[in-house]
Design a protein around this motif. Structure first.
Motif, PDB file in Angstrom:
ATOM      1  N   PRO A 279       0.879  -1.430   0.102  1.00 44.64           N
ATOM      2  CA  PRO A 279      -0.077  -0.191   0.025  1.00 44.64           C
ATOM      3  C   PRO A 279       0.787   1.277  -0.052  1.00 44.64           C
ATOM      4  N   ASP A 280       1.950   1.147   0.730  1.00 45.26           N
ATOM      5  CA  ASP A 280       2.849   2.467   0.749  1.00 45.26           C
ATOM      6  C   ASP A 280       3.883   2.624  -0.523  1.00 45.26           C
ATOM      7  N   GLY A 281       4.016   1.512  -1.395  1.00 44.59           N
ATOM      8  CA  GLY A 281       4.922   1.313  -2.550  1.00 44.59           C
ATOM      9  C   GLY A 281       6.305   1.028  -2.013  1.00 44.59           C
ATOM     10  N   LYS A 282       6.423   0.712  -0.874  1.00 44.43           N
ATOM     11  CA  LYS A 282       7.669   0.252  -0.417  1.00 44.43           C
ATOM     12  C   LYS A 282       8.293  -1.018  -0.960  1.00 44.43           C
ATOM     13  N   TYR A 283       7.127  -2.145  -1.078  1.00 47.41           N
ATOM     14  CA  TYR A 283       7.707  -3.642  -1.044  1.00 47.41           C
ATOM     15  C   TYR A 283       6.711  -3.955  -2.558  1.00 47.41           C
ATOM     16  N   ILE A 284       7.275  -4.931  -3.264  1.00 44.74           N
ATOM     17  CA  ILE A 284       6.725  -5.895  -4.171  1.00 44.74           C
ATOM     18  C   ILE A 284       6.617  -7.378  -3.788  1.00 44.74           C
ATOM     19  N   VAL A 285       5.551  -7.763  -3.911  1.00 43.31           N
ATOM     20  CA  VAL A 285       5.677  -9.434  -3.871  1.00 43.31           C
ATOM     21  C   VAL A 285       5.338  -9.899  -5.330  1.00 43.31           C
ATOM     22  N   TRP A 296      10.253  -8.150  -2.379  1.00 42.01           N
ATOM     23  CA  TRP A 296      11.639  -7.457  -3.044  1.00 42.01           C
ATOM     24  C   TRP A 296      11.374  -6.024  -2.620  1.00 42.01           C
ATOM     25  N   SER A 297      12.249  -5.518  -2.060  1.00 35.79           N
ATOM     26  CA  SER A 297      12.426  -4.237  -1.439  1.00 35.79           C
ATOM     27  C   SER A 297      12.408  -3.111  -2.460  1.00 35.79           C
ATOM     28  N   PHE A 298      11.621  -2.232  -2.566  1.00 35.98           N
ATOM     29  CA  PHE A 298      11.797  -1.152  -3.683  1.00 35.98           C
ATOM     30  C   PHE A 298      12.978  -0.307  -3.253  1.00 35.98           C
ATOM     31  N   TRP A 388      -0.325 -14.258   4.289  1.00 31.53           N
ATOM     32  CA  TRP A 388       1.009 -14.169   4.962  1.00 31.53           C
ATOM     33  C   TRP A 388       0.897 -12.680   5.562  1.00 31.53           C
ATOM     34  N   ASP A 389       1.910 -12.730   6.586  1.00 33.91           N
ATOM     35  CA  ASP A 389       2.231 -11.442   7.432  1.00 33.91           C
ATOM     36  C   ASP A 389       3.740 -11.231   7.136  1.00 33.91           C
ATOM     37  N   LEU A 390       3.887  -9.995   6.720  1.00 35.88           N
ATOM     38  CA  LEU A 390       5.200  -9.472   6.697  1.00 35.88           C
ATOM     39  C   LEU A 390       5.519  -8.810   7.571  1.00 35.88           C
ATOM     40  N   THR A 408      13.846   6.093   9.365  1.00 37.42           N
ATOM     41  CA  THR A 408      13.011   5.300   8.236  1.00 37.42           C
ATOM     42  C   THR A 408      11.585   5.889   8.122  1.00 37.42           C
ATOM     43  N   ASN A 409      11.401   6.470   6.924  1.00 38.68           N
ATOM     44  CA  ASN A 409      10.227   6.785   6.521  1.00 38.68           C
ATOM     45  C   ASN A 409       9.489   5.806   5.413  1.00 38.68           C
ATOM     46  N   VAL A 410       8.424   5.212   5.845  1.00 39.78           N
ATOM     47  CA  VAL A 410       7.820   4.275   4.862  1.00 39.78           C
ATOM     48  C   VAL A 410       7.141   4.746   3.732  1.00 39.78           C
ATOM     49  N   MET A 411       6.613   5.904   3.997  1.00 40.89           N
ATOM     50  CA  MET A 411       6.070   6.617   2.745  1.00 40.89           C
ATOM     51  C   MET A 411       6.962   7.224   1.590  1.00 40.89           C
ATOM     52  N   ASN A 412       8.231   7.129   1.986  1.00 41.46           N
ATOM     53  CA  ASN A 412       9.244   7.959   1.143  1.00 41.46           C
ATOM     54  C   ASN A 412       9.760   6.919  -0.091  1.00 41.46           C
ATOM     55  N   ALA A 413       9.123   5.715   0.305  1.00 40.92           N
ATOM     56  CA  ALA A 413       9.515   4.677  -0.722  1.00 40.92           C
ATOM     57  C   ALA A 413       9.332   5.239  -2.306  1.00 40.92           C
TER      58      ALA A 413
END
Length: 599
Positions: A279-285, A296-298, A388-390, A408-413
């Protein structure tokens, strides 16, 4: 007698294992199948799916003042249906579709609503076909405004994915099994001759061309990505990045505005079939033919975890925006039982702004720790649903959970808001950009981390996402009843998955055996053990929270809505699973399934 008893016990165990589940438990409660909310063809007869394209489902909200604003579209074989979706509220009425279309000589393969322009009076729906065309229809007005690639001069291969460009009303992107993607403008024609292209940008295993023409015509851009079919793509939540997965096993992420490669990832083996953004654009599954889900970490451009629970190809992955957890907790208080944490769980109905603000708390200098858990799901050809829970021990393996992470700012992805400038800048400047041959991925230089512990999940509470607001749309006037092809005999390239070739149970020592099962054009020996494809023992291995058999045929749809989860199988049945506490009294009564079994 002993042998007979053992045989009966084995048969009983196998029957229980193969039993279709109608409910399942998670930490937040019980999810229940609502048989009265089942959508399918009006006759409810299972569809003979052999040789047909996967059943897909699309949703739109038209802001209907009557309270029934949700609309559902799904394809089954040559047929396309459009219904009012009543979800957990009322029973589905299959006798009254808003629109139904049957196509000749080709089949619908995918579709997408334009959420920006959807209203109660009209909605724009793009439909891709097995013969390569894309149709723009309005199922509310029962009109067809345009047919793109009608003569198949742009691409003759099957359409695998079609989506509107976020924030724009006229641009859409189409992917084909040829490995090409095309950017269209609904206002432009496609021309009467095959298009000629001019190189705009080229990088490792991808190139982007503009359409060379005296007058503006479709396609505006042509992307050639990887080797083999391009199976799926998706825009980041802010609309600035484009991620796609291909049959060559690669996930590639592009800056859509700059037309540049941001990062890549390789499957453990085989093709990648599906992907989704957090949802925050930081990760891709991503998921595919290796039976795994890969995270995968963006930001870091690297694989951070894999999950094994499926026994066959993974066909769909999706994040649950409504069960993503962000908890404020005092430092050093991460102890106690699961029951203690259950008291912190609360289900709200706030939307995306709330999600972003809560995730952004991680950047605060407050002395309180923010704990984040992402929930995602997957379905596969093994007919199983996995959740799954990440969790934080995977996301931040080198930092103690009790430590406040102020850096760390999650929304800055990804960059903030998408607007008309995402693909619009490309279209406006496409003739001014010189061709170039140097471009590459911004891959980090850090090496793989040391082996990490395997993990499952942490307690969680939900976060929410937003529905796009609607506005008016002008519809086309020309009508197009059916599609027919007389000269096309394209062979169906998909093959049924053989369970004995499936990945089965993976161990950290299985890489040598897996490499013998498949030979990719990209030498696995050159990527295995690198940032592109870490070895199994170099990453945490996620285990599913639940893994349940929920269908007789392979699953093709997984969508998380606010009140429910929607799944579908290749037989043409679309099921609604009510979230905990979302089932009304009328829904809790006994219901009889089509086979006559009491649920």
């Amino acid at each position: 007698m002993l042998l007979l008893i053992l045989k009966m016990a084995a048969e009983g165990g196998g029957k229980e294992l193969n039993e279709i589940k109608t409910q399942f438990n998670t930490r937040e409660g019980v999810y229940k199948l609502l048989t009265h909310s089942e959508y399918s063809r009006p006759n409810r007869v299972p569809f003979n799916s052999q040789g047909s394209n996967p059943v897909k489902v699309s949703f739109a909200n038209v802001n209907d003042q009557s309270g029934n604003g949700d609309r559902i579209c799904f394809n089954v074989g040559r047929e396309l249906y459009f219904y009012i979706y009543k979800g957990v509220r009322k029973a589905a009425d299959l006798s009254k579709p808003i629109d139904k279309r049957i196509y000749k000589g080709t089949q619908p393969t995918c579709h997408d609503f334009n959420h920006l322009t959807a209203t109660a009076d009209g909605v724009s729906l793009l439909v891709g076909f097995s013969a390569g065309q894309v149709q723009l229809i309005d199922p509310i007005k029962k009109e067809t405004s345009k047919l793109f690639n009608e003569e198949r001069l742009i691409d003759k291969s099957r359409v695998t994915c079609v989506k509107w460009v976020p924030g724009l009303e006229r641009l859409f992107l189409v992917a084909h099994s040829s490995g090409n993607m095309y950017l269209y403008n609904i206002e432009n024609t496609c021309g009467t001759t095959a298009p000629h292209y001019q190189l705009l940008k080229q990088g490792k295993n991808y190139s982007v061309h503009t359409c060379k023409s005296k007058s503006t015509r479709n396609p505006l851009l042509k992307w050639t990505v990887g080797e083999g079919a391009l199976n799926e793509f998706a825009f980041s939540p802010d609309g600035k990045f484009l991620a796609c997965v291909s049959q060559d096993g690669f996930l590639r992420v592009f800056n859509f505005d700059a037309v540049e490669l941001h990062g890549t990832m390789k499957s453990y083996f085989g093709g990648l079939l599906c992907m989704c953004w957090s949802p925050d654009g930081k990760y891709i599954v991503a998921g595919g033919e290796d039976d795994l889900v890969t995270v995968w970490s963006f930001v870091d451009c690297r694989v951070i975890a894999r999950g094994h629970g499926h026994k066959s190809w993974v066909s769909v992955v999706a994040f649950d925006h409504y069960t993503t957890s962000v908890e404020d907790a005092d430092p050093m208080e991460f102890s106690g039982s699961d029951e203690d944490f259950q008291g912190q769980i609360h289900f709200g109905r706030d939307r995306a702004n709330s999600t972003q603000s809560r995730l952004s708390k991680r950047n605060s200098t407050d002395s309180r720790t923010v704990h984040t858990t992402y929930r995602f799901g997957s379905v596969g050809q093994d007919t199983q649903l996995c959740l799954w829970d990440l969790t934080e021990d995977i996301l931040f393996p080198h930092l103690p959970l009790s430590r406040t992470r102020t850096h760390t700012n999650v929304m800055n992805a990804t960059s903030p808001p998408a607007g008309g400038g995402v693909a619009g800048d490309i279209v406006n400047n496409v003739s001014n950009n010189p061709s170039t041959n140097d471009s590459g991925a911004n891959t980090p230089s850090n090496s793989l981390s040391s082996p990490l512990p395997r993990s499952n999940s942490l307690p969680h509470s939900p976060a929410m996402t937003a529905n796009n607001k609607s506005s008016a749309i002008a519809s086309g006037v020309s009508k197009f009843a059916t599609l027919s092809l007389h000269d096309r005999k394209e062979q169906h390239q998909e093959t049924d998955h053989k369970r004995n070739h499936s990945m089965g149970h993976i161990s950290s020592k299985s890489s040598d055996k897996l490499n013998m099962l498949t030979k990719s054009r990209t030498d696995p020996a050159k990527t295995l053990g690198t940032l592109l494809c870490p070895r199994m023992e170099d990453l945490p291995l996620l285990e599913p929270l639940i893994c349940k058999k929920i269908a007789h045929e392979r699953l093709t749809v997984l969508i998380f809505l606010e009140d429910c989860i929607v799944t579908a199988c290749q037989e043409g049945f679309i099921w609604t699973w009510a979230r905990p506490g979302k089932v009304g009294l009328s829904s809790q009564k006994q219901a009889v399934s089509p086979s006559g079994t009491i649920i």
